[in-house]
Each structure stands twice: as structure tokens, then as C-alpha cells.
Write a protein that holds these residues in place. Sequence first.
Motif, PDB file in Angstrom:
ATOM      1  N   ARG A  11       9.294  -8.106  -2.486  1.00  0.00           N
ATOM      2  CA  ARG A  11       8.010  -8.777  -2.277  1.00  0.00           C
ATOM      3  C   ARG A  11       7.224  -8.847  -3.675  1.00  0.00           C
ATOM      4  O   ARG A  11       7.340  -8.148  -4.602  1.00  0.00           O
ATOM      5  CB  ARG A  11       7.070  -7.472  -1.718  1.00  0.00           C
ATOM      6  CG  ARG A  11       7.369  -7.442  -0.002  1.00  0.00           C
ATOM      7  CD  ARG A  11       6.334  -7.240   0.710  1.00  0.00           C
ATOM      8  NE  ARG A  11       6.855  -7.120   2.332  1.00  0.00           N
ATOM      9  CZ  ARG A  11       6.518  -7.909   3.037  1.00  0.00           C
ATOM     10  NH1 ARG A  11       5.843  -9.140   2.906  1.00  0.00           N
ATOM     11  NH2 ARG A  11       7.027  -8.101   4.429  1.00  0.00           N
ATOM     12  N   SER A  13       4.252  -8.952  -5.827  1.00  0.00           N
ATOM     13  CA  SER A  13       2.955  -8.141  -5.914  1.00  0.00           C
ATOM     14  C   SER A  13       1.474  -9.020  -5.699  1.00  0.00           C
ATOM     15  O   SER A  13       0.568  -8.622  -5.259  1.00  0.00           O
ATOM     16  CB  SER A  13       2.820  -7.203  -6.941  1.00  0.00           C
ATOM     17  OG  SER A  13       2.940  -7.818  -8.201  1.00  0.00           O
ATOM     18  N   LEU A  16       0.011  -9.678  -2.382  1.00  0.00           N
ATOM     19  CA  LEU A  16      -0.555  -8.658  -1.551  1.00  0.00           C
ATOM     20  C   LEU A  16      -1.937  -9.031  -0.930  1.00  0.00           C
ATOM     21  O   LEU A  16      -2.546  -9.486  -1.822  1.00  0.00           O
ATOM     22  CB  LEU A  16      -0.488  -7.295  -2.353  1.00  0.00           C
ATOM     23  CG  LEU A  16       0.835  -6.667  -2.617  1.00  0.00           C
ATOM     24  CD1 LEU A  16       0.570  -5.285  -3.335  1.00  0.00           C
ATOM     25  CD2 LEU A  16       1.522  -6.216  -1.357  1.00  0.00           C
ATOM     26  N   SER A  17      -2.130  -8.713   0.219  1.00  0.00           N
ATOM     27  CA  SER A  17      -3.454  -8.741   0.673  1.00  0.00           C
ATOM     28  C   SER A  17      -4.489  -8.034   0.016  1.00  0.00           C
ATOM     29  O   SER A  17      -4.038  -6.696  -0.412  1.00  0.00           O
ATOM     30  CB  SER A  17      -3.497  -8.562   2.312  1.00  0.00           C
ATOM     31  OG  SER A  17      -3.289  -7.019   2.475  1.00  0.00           O
ATOM     32  N   LYS A  19      -6.295  -5.536   1.190  1.00  0.00           N
ATOM     33  CA  LYS A  19      -6.466  -4.507   2.086  1.00  0.00           C
ATOM     34  C   LYS A  19      -4.999  -3.684   1.330  1.00  0.00           C
ATOM     35  O   LYS A  19      -5.258  -2.414   1.274  1.00  0.00           O
ATOM     36  CB  LYS A  19      -5.824  -4.584   3.547  1.00  0.00           C
ATOM     37  CG  LYS A  19      -5.866  -3.407   4.261  1.00  0.00           C
ATOM     38  CD  LYS A  19      -5.439  -3.827   5.749  1.00  0.00           C
ATOM     39  CE  LYS A  19      -5.158  -2.559   6.666  1.00  0.00           C
ATOM     40  NZ  LYS A  19      -4.833  -2.738   7.920  1.00  0.00           N
ATOM     41  N   HIS A  20      -4.167  -4.184   0.613  1.00  0.00           N
ATOM     42  CA  HIS A  20      -2.944  -3.406   0.079  1.00  0.00           C
ATOM     43  C   HIS A  20      -2.978  -3.623  -1.309  1.00  0.00           C
ATOM     44  O   HIS A  20      -1.843  -3.183  -1.871  1.00  0.00           O
ATOM     45  CB  HIS A  20      -1.631  -3.968   0.655  1.00  0.00           C
ATOM     46  CG  HIS A  20      -1.554  -3.796   2.263  1.00  0.00           C
ATOM     47  ND1 HIS A  20      -1.925  -4.734   3.259  1.00  0.00           N
ATOM     48  CD2 HIS A  20      -1.054  -2.650   2.914  1.00  0.00           C
ATOM     49  CE1 HIS A  20      -1.542  -4.153   4.372  1.00  0.00           C
ATOM     50  NE2 HIS A  20      -1.046  -2.988   4.000  1.00  0.00           N
ATOM     51  N   GLU A  21      -4.034  -3.911  -1.981  1.00  0.00           N
ATOM     52  CA  GLU A  21      -3.906  -3.810  -3.402  1.00  0.00           C
ATOM     53  C   GLU A  21      -4.059  -2.373  -3.932  1.00  0.00           C
ATOM     54  O   GLU A  21      -4.468  -1.570  -3.430  1.00  0.00           O
ATOM     55  CB  GLU A  21      -5.285  -4.689  -4.043  1.00  0.00           C
ATOM     56  CG  GLU A  21      -5.173  -6.401  -3.925  1.00  0.00           C
ATOM     57  CD  GLU A  21      -6.225  -6.940  -4.380  1.00  0.00           C
ATOM     58  OE1 GLU A  21      -6.836  -6.474  -5.418  1.00  0.00           O
ATOM     59  OE2 GLU A  21      -6.536  -8.039  -3.846  1.00  0.00           O
TER      60      GLU A  21
END
Length: 100
Positions: A11, A13, A16-17, A19-21
Motif C-alpha cells: 500500500r 502511504s 491513506l484516507s 481516517k487512517h493517517e
Amino acid sequence: MDQLDGPGGKRNSSALSPKHELKKRVPWTEEEHRLFLLGLKKYGKGDWRNISRNFVMTRTPTQVASHAQKYFIRQLSGGKDERRSSIHDRTTVNLTRSKL
């Protein structure tokens, strides 16, 4: 290949959304560590949720568990290593009644 996948199927980085930072690490203060020790004394090892909810309300249970892991590793070393001092060196023995 999916836009989230980088080389080797990993993935990316930057994709990332929000929400997932990942959040920047914020060091524990001496006050947070003191509260952690009080919570540890009351609830014991492993009850990170109650320590977080009732003592170190500025930290999540996961953060409390991580802090505990580092604290116990530091206690096991017994200060034999030549590292600089740390809040992990402070124990319940260092707490005085006036600070409670």
C-alpha cells in the motif's frame, strides 16, 4: 494494479484516507506517567482500558499498553544500561502522598 498498491503490491502511504493517517508521536509527560503509575497500582497490569478511562484520560488504552510495555522493559533492565534517565525510571516508590 489498484491505485492503492505500490511496487510489490504494498500500500502507498500517501493514499491513506484521513481516517487512517498516522499521528505524530507525542512524548508522555511526567504527570501522565504519574497518573499511569497510580492507575497501575489500582487496577494492576493489563487493565489498560480502566487506566486510560480513569487515570490517564489523555491517552488511549493502546497508548497506555505501549507505555506499560516500555515501562516494564525499563524496570527489568534495572538501570544497568548506560542510557539517559527516563520517565520510565519513575516508580510508585517515587510518588509521595502529597502528590496523590
